[in-house]
Design a protein around this motif. Structure first.
Motif, PDB file in Angstrom:
ATOM      1  N   ARG A 357       0.840  -1.192   0.000  1.00 54.00           N
ATOM      2  CA  ARG A 357       0.000   0.000   0.000  1.00 54.00           C
ATOM      3  C   ARG A 357       0.879   1.248   0.000  1.00 54.00           C
ATOM      4  NH1 ARG A 357      -3.616  -3.281   3.148  1.00 54.00           N
ATOM      5  NH2 ARG A 357      -5.785  -3.083   2.434  1.00 54.00           N
ATOM      6  N   ILE A 358       0.346   2.310  -0.604  1.00 54.60           N
ATOM      7  CA  ILE A 358       0.999   3.627  -0.561  1.00 54.60           C
ATOM      8  C   ILE A 358       0.258   4.476   0.467  1.00 54.60           C
ATOM      9  CG2 ILE A 358       1.557   5.716  -1.846  1.00 54.60           C
ATOM     10  CD1 ILE A 358       1.663   4.038  -4.375  1.00 54.60           C
ATOM     11  N   ARG A 359       1.013   5.097   1.351  1.00 54.43           N
ATOM     12  CA  ARG A 359       0.406   5.962   2.370  1.00 54.43           C
ATOM     13  C   ARG A 359       0.876   7.398   2.178  1.00 54.43           C
ATOM     14  NH1 ARG A 359       1.022   0.975   4.590  1.00 54.43           N
ATOM     15  NH2 ARG A 359      -0.779   0.150   5.744  1.00 54.43           N
ATOM     16  N   LEU A 360       0.074   8.302   2.701  1.00 59.15           N
ATOM     17  CA  LEU A 360       0.278   9.736   2.492  1.00 59.15           C
ATOM     18  C   LEU A 360       0.265  10.450   3.833  1.00 59.15           C
ATOM     19  CD1 LEU A 360      -0.007  12.534   0.949  1.00 59.15           C
ATOM     20  CD2 LEU A 360      -2.470  12.042   0.882  1.00 59.15           C
ATOM     21  N   TRP A 361       1.231  11.379   4.027  1.00 59.77           N
ATOM     22  CA  TRP A 361       1.305  12.199   5.233  1.00 59.77           C
ATOM     23  C   TRP A 361       1.487  13.670   4.872  1.00 59.77           C
ATOM     24  CZ3 TRP A 361       3.615   7.517   4.652  1.00 59.77           C
ATOM     25  CH2 TRP A 361       3.372   6.535   5.617  1.00 59.77           C
ATOM     26  N   SER A 362       1.117  14.518   5.804  1.00 60.51           N
ATOM     27  CA  SER A 362       1.424  15.940   5.684  1.00 60.51           C
ATOM     28  C   SER A 362       2.798  16.195   6.281  1.00 60.51           C
ATOM     29  CB  SER A 362       0.373  16.784   6.421  1.00 60.51           C
ATOM     30  OG  SER A 362       0.835  18.111   6.603  1.00 60.51           O
ATOM     31  N   LYS A 379      -6.185   0.792  -1.328  1.00 60.03           N
ATOM     32  CA  LYS A 379      -6.189  -0.511  -1.993  1.00 60.03           C
ATOM     33  C   LYS A 379      -4.760  -0.996  -2.206  1.00 60.03           C
ATOM     34  CE  LYS A 379     -10.330   0.963  -4.479  1.00 60.03           C
ATOM     35  NZ  LYS A 379     -10.914   1.253  -5.817  1.00 60.03           N
ATOM     36  N   PRO A 380      -4.481  -2.259  -1.858  1.00 60.83           N
ATOM     37  CA  PRO A 380      -3.122  -2.781  -2.080  1.00 60.83           C
ATOM     38  C   PRO A 380      -2.882  -3.105  -3.550  1.00 60.83           C
ATOM     39  CG  PRO A 380      -4.519  -4.495  -1.165  1.00 60.83           C
ATOM     40  CD  PRO A 380      -5.348  -3.245  -1.185  1.00 60.83           C
ATOM     41  N   PHE A 381      -1.627  -2.985  -3.980  1.00 60.67           N
ATOM     42  CA  PHE A 381      -1.220  -3.375  -5.328  1.00 60.67           C
ATOM     43  C   PHE A 381      -1.026  -4.893  -5.368  1.00 60.67           C
ATOM     44  CE2 PHE A 381      -0.182   1.060  -5.129  1.00 60.67           C
ATOM     45  CZ  PHE A 381      -0.350   1.536  -6.418  1.00 60.67           C
ATOM     46  N   GLU A 382      -1.010  -5.437  -6.559  1.00 59.19           N
ATOM     47  CA  GLU A 382      -0.807  -6.875  -6.706  1.00 59.19           C
ATOM     48  C   GLU A 382       0.619  -7.278  -6.371  1.00 59.19           C
ATOM     49  OE1 GLU A 382      -1.977  -8.263 -10.503  1.00 59.19           O
ATOM     50  OE2 GLU A 382      -4.072  -7.633 -10.306  1.00 59.19           O
TER      51      GLU A 382
END
Length: 424
Positions: A357-362, A379-382
């Motif tokens: 998964r890709i996560r995002l922060w400030s 959503k996770p990537f394959e």
């Protein structure tokens, strides 16, 4: 006993009278004559001068209050606009484009894109050692161009492409393995040449950083500094005692992050190749490999570790072991290739986790990741995400590139699926 004369006093030492205004008047001891010293009083201001002084003070006070209000409004507005941007980026739900680069379907291990002379140059490297390129006009739509036939294989380095760096008009790609190679590509002429480091002790190029003409390689147990990557004029070996997974540089200062979990600082101007350990806390860094390093605002260093931790440190206080900001919620336990990316305006941090998964922060607030139920980031990537980059291909429009397996994905940050349908 001398006589008391109006406006005068008698000085026993001088045996003469002096005016009362004279500073030499002695204090006569005695309970009835002791008085506290009086402060000299200035002459009263004329009515006009007093009025002008009052008006000046009032103006200064009003100006100070207005400046304070403006500063508060500006700060509050900036904070509010950032919160809106965080909400919009976190709601990204539309994939702008996706493509398969290679018919061999090798995993893409490195990616970089740059706008240069009205064109968007994109480069990718895969696990089979192939270096791919794509060039499109800056005003042309990306969807439909970045497909399997839009990319072309340029050269094979025989082993996995470990990094791609761009500085000015030059692109450099490195390969991993016992016979590591360095590919040089000129964006103007598109000429390619391949070199090796002329040192048998150098192998396994894990990462690289290219700024100006200086190339820094993270290799086995050392960092390799090439002052002029084009001419290979000077090669300097900086021993770290552990494999270097992360490198970054700021003018003459070079920072390395190692498998042993140690961040070291080197000065390329010194003849000594011994580095200084910074932010070293044996309780938390032991065997906690440093996987990424990035510098912000000349004095902040972002680090990521193999345990998933992300933290910001103050480079002005290298002995301080406590980060000034932490980013929680990332997941990793053993993967060394977990990329991170920051937008060109240094407002947002993206990181890929072991859970695909890709996560995002400030970058202003840190803390937990920004989430939205409809976001693609939920959503996770394959396959594992091996490369991330945020680019501004158009003014005010940020795009996130991500590679997973043999696929390359592009997201216009802040764009939602329903907005795409409305524009059709």
């Amino acid at each position: 006993m001398p006589r008391q004369l109006p406006g005068l006093y008698w000085d026993e030492e001088k045996q003469r009278y002096f005016p009362l205004a004279s500073s030499r008047r002695p204090q006569i001891a005695g309970p009835s004559t002791l008085h506290p010293p009086t402060r000299p009083q200035s002459a009263p201001l004329a009515t006009g001068e007093s009025h002008n002084l009052t008006r000046h003070r009032n103006r200064s006070l009003l100006r100070a209050k207005e400046d304070a209000r403006f500063s508060f409004r500006t700060s509050h507005k900036s904070k509010l606009m950032h919160q809106i941007s965080c909400f919009q980026v976190a709601q990204t739900s539309h994939i702008a484009s996706s493509s398969i680069l290679s018919l061999t379907r090798c995993a893409i291990t490195a990616f970089q894109a740059v706008s240069y002379k009205n064109n968007v140059h994109s480069f990718a490297g895969d696990a089979g050692g192939w270096f791919h390129s794509s060039v499109i006009g800056r005003g042309d739509p990306i969807t439909g161009y970045h497909t399997s036939h839009g990319w072309r294989p340029e050269f094979c380095l025989s082993s996995e492409i470990s990094s791609i760096c761009i500085s000015g008009s030059r692109c450099i790609a490195t390969s991993f393995g016992p016979e590591s190679k360095i590919l040089h590509l000129d964006l103007d002429s598109e000429d390619i040449r391949v070199t090796r480091v002329n040192n048998r002790s150098v192998r396994d190029i894990w990462t690289a950083d290219f700024q100006g003409s200086r190339l820094v390689l993270g290799t086995n147990d050392q960092a390799v500094v090439i002052d002029d990557a084009a001419d290979r004029a000077t090669v300097c070996i900086m021993k770290t005692g552990s494999d270097v997974f992360a490198v970054t540089q700021d003018n003459n200062i070079i920072y390395t992050g190692s498998r042993a979990g140690i961040v070291q600082r080197f000065d390329s101007r010194l003849t000594s190749t011994k580095g200084d350990r910074i932010f070293n806390d044996p309780r938390t860094t032991q065997n906690n490999s440093v996987t990424n390093l990035k510098i912000f605002h000349d004095w902040q260093l972002l680090t990521s570790n193999i345990d998933g931790s992300l933290a910001m440190f103050d480079l002005r206080f290298p002995s301080n072991r406590t980060p000034i900001m932490s980013f929680t919620g990332n997941i990793n336990t053993y993967i060394t290739k977990t990329p991170i990316a920051v937008d060109p305006h240094e407002q947002f941090l993206f990181a890929a986790g072991q859970d695909r998964r890709i996560r995002l922060w400030s970058l202003r607030t840190g803390g937990p990741p920004l989430v939205s139920p409809a976001s693609v980031f939920q959503k996770p990537f394959e396959d594992p995400v091996r490369a991330l980059q945020v680019v501004e291909e158009q003014e005010g429009v940020l795009g996130l590139w991500a590679t997973s397996g043999a696929a390359l994905f592009k997201y216009n940050l802040g764009q939602r699926m329903e907005e795409e349908f409305e524009g059709m």
